[in-house]
Design an enzyme around this catalytic site. Structure first.
Site, mmCIF file in Angstrom:
data_model
loop_
_atom_site.group_PDB
_atom_site.id
_atom_site.type_symbol
_atom_site.label_atom_id
_atom_site.label_comp_id
_atom_site.label_asym_id
_atom_site.label_seq_id
_atom_site.Cartn_x
_atom_site.Cartn_y
_atom_site.Cartn_z
ATOM 1 N N GLY A 55 0.844 -1.185 0.000
ATOM 2 C CA GLY A 55 0.000 0.000 0.000
ATOM 3 C C GLY A 55 0.891 1.251 0.000
ATOM 4 O O GLY A 55 1.505 1.561 -1.000
ATOM 5 N N SER A 122 6.462 -4.498 -2.065
ATOM 6 C CA SER A 122 6.126 -3.127 -2.432
ATOM 7 C C SER A 122 6.341 -2.209 -1.226
ATOM 8 O O SER A 122 7.454 -2.151 -0.700
ATOM 9 C CB SER A 122 4.694 -3.093 -2.969
ATOM 10 O OG SER A 122 4.428 -1.899 -3.648
ATOM 11 N N TRP A 123 5.320 -1.490 -0.777
ATOM 12 C CA TRP A 123 5.474 -0.715 0.457
ATOM 13 C C TRP A 123 5.862 -1.638 1.616
ATOM 14 O O TRP A 123 6.636 -1.256 2.491
ATOM 15 C CB TRP A 123 4.186 0.036 0.787
ATOM 16 C CG TRP A 123 4.076 0.430 2.229
ATOM 17 C CD1 TRP A 123 3.196 -0.065 3.157
ATOM 18 C CD2 TRP A 123 4.885 1.391 2.936
ATOM 19 N NE1 TRP A 123 3.409 0.523 4.391
ATOM 20 C CE2 TRP A 123 4.441 1.419 4.277
ATOM 21 C CE3 TRP A 123 5.948 2.214 2.556
ATOM 22 C CZ2 TRP A 123 5.008 2.249 5.244
ATOM 23 C CZ3 TRP A 123 6.512 3.046 3.525
ATOM 24 C CH2 TRP A 123 6.044 3.056 4.846
ATOM 25 N N ASP A 277 8.043 -4.852 -13.869
ATOM 26 C CA ASP A 277 7.284 -4.212 -12.811
ATOM 27 C C ASP A 277 7.157 -2.723 -13.123
ATOM 28 O O ASP A 277 8.158 -1.998 -13.135
ATOM 29 C CB ASP A 277 7.989 -4.425 -11.464
ATOM 30 C CG ASP A 277 7.163 -3.991 -10.269
ATOM 31 O OD1 ASP A 277 6.311 -3.099 -10.414
ATOM 32 O OD2 ASP A 277 7.390 -4.542 -9.173
ATOM 33 N N HIS A 305 4.314 -6.659 -11.203
ATOM 34 C CA HIS A 305 4.405 -6.288 -9.796
ATOM 35 C C HIS A 305 3.680 -7.236 -8.844
ATOM 36 O O HIS A 305 4.101 -7.417 -7.703
ATOM 37 C CB HIS A 305 3.832 -4.878 -9.624
ATOM 38 C CG HIS A 305 3.936 -4.335 -8.245
ATOM 39 N ND1 HIS A 305 5.139 -3.941 -7.673
ATOM 40 C CD2 HIS A 305 2.990 -4.107 -7.281
ATOM 41 C CE1 HIS A 305 4.935 -3.495 -6.443
ATOM 42 N NE2 HIS A 305 3.636 -3.590 -6.184
#
Length: 325
Positions: A55, A122-123, A277, A305
């Site tokens: 996120g 990711s985050w 990605d 991704h």
């Protein structure tokens, strides 16, 4: 030099483990207005692993439990502040990277875990790295996917003309043109005004647009248009993500993650990165890998991704199998 391994993604040789349910669900008060949901799955005497979702604002999903052998791993998932089953929903008050690190430490202590394996994408990869750099003695190993390091360069790639917009121009126009022409030089700021405006209808409309832009680029085989997220989910995802990005993750300085890589140089790591990605470009993962002597980089040749893509799924499960042994 760190070892680099390139995998192929034509077919997935290793699929997800069967679906499981938590053996315990928990809600814990942070003392500053938030209630954090976390759950325990698998073998309580197994290898502790903390799943760190993306996120910011994405929340965990049941499929995230399935990347681990439930007989070998003690699997802990938590919803970060303001999203998933944590409350208050979509709240950005007392919601910064440093609050999330405190929550992760609180969970570790409540469960009497000495050291975690961190599993973040990711985050979640950025948050895992920041946590490990602050608490290296609490981390045994790290598995990362789609590496993000919260720099202006990465945010500009995704939210300014000239980066991802060149690959998905039709989706970009839909996202950008929600704002009037005089506000399109800073989409994060323009969307911030609407996502936190007084009109719930406007909040929902801009939240869905923000979320659809990211969803459009998540998979290599994406048609270029994002799924239509529910307003409820999009509101938390978009508001929290925008809040963090507007404030550059509340980090003390630019390149903070890269500047502190020496603090975790001895922690074994496996990095899984999609070659195509569009959200977290592969040069970021490659840079982190080169700064990390004890890391292995798996560049999945036909993937973007999303952790659900077959090549990414296979590489992540291979990673959990390696660390299981």
């Amino acid at each position: 030099m760190p070892e680099q391994i390139v995998t192929k993604s034509e077919s997935s040789k290793r699929g997800l483990y069967p679906a499981i349910e938590p053996f315990k669900k928990n809600i814990v008060n942070t003392g500053d207005g938030h209630q954090i949901y976390f759950e325990e799955c698998g073998n309580p005497r197994g290898i502790p692993v903390l799943v760190v979702h993306g996120g910011p604002g994405g929340g965990c999903s049941p499929n995230m439990r399935r990347y681990f052998d439930p007989d070998a791993y003690y699997i802990v998932l938590f919803d970060q502040r303001g999203c998933g089953k944590s409350r208050p929903y979509a709240s950005v008050e007392n919601n910064t990277t440093w609050h999330l690190l405190s929550d992760m430490e609180m969970i570790r202590k409540k469960l009497n875990i000495e050291k975690f394996v961190l599993f973040g994408g990711s985050w979640g990869a950025a948050l895992s790295l920041i946590y490990a750099q602050k608490y290296p003695e609490m981390v045994s190993k790290i598995i990362l996917r789609g590496v993000f390091t919260m720099t202006i360069e990465e945010l500009n790639w995704f939210y300014q003309e000239g980066g991802a917009s060149k690959f998905w121009p039709e989706a970009w126009r839909s996202f950008r043109d929600m704002l009037p022409p005089n506000e399109r030089k800073n989409l994060i700021e323009g969307y911030n005004i609407r996502l936190f405006g007084s009109s719930p209808t406007e909040q929902g409309r801009y939240a869905r647009a923000w979320t659809a832009w990211e969803n459009a680029l998540a998979n290599l085989d994406s048609p270029g248009f994002g799924s239509s997220p529910s307003t409820d989910y999009a509101r938390a995802f978009a508001r929290i993500e925008n809040h963090y990005f507007k404030n550059l993750g509340f980090l003390g300085k630019q390149n903070q993650i890269k500047d502190n890589m020496h603090k975790i140089s001895d922690i074994p790591s496996i990095i899984v990165q999609g070659r195509y990605d569009m959200i977290c470009p592969p040069n970021i993962a490659e840079n982190i890998h080169r700064m990390w002597p004890n890391s292995k980089l798996f560049m999945v040749s036909k993937a973007g991704h999303a952790m659900s893509e077959p090549g990414i799924t296979e590489a992540l499960i291979n990673a959990t199998e390696v660390f299981k042994n």
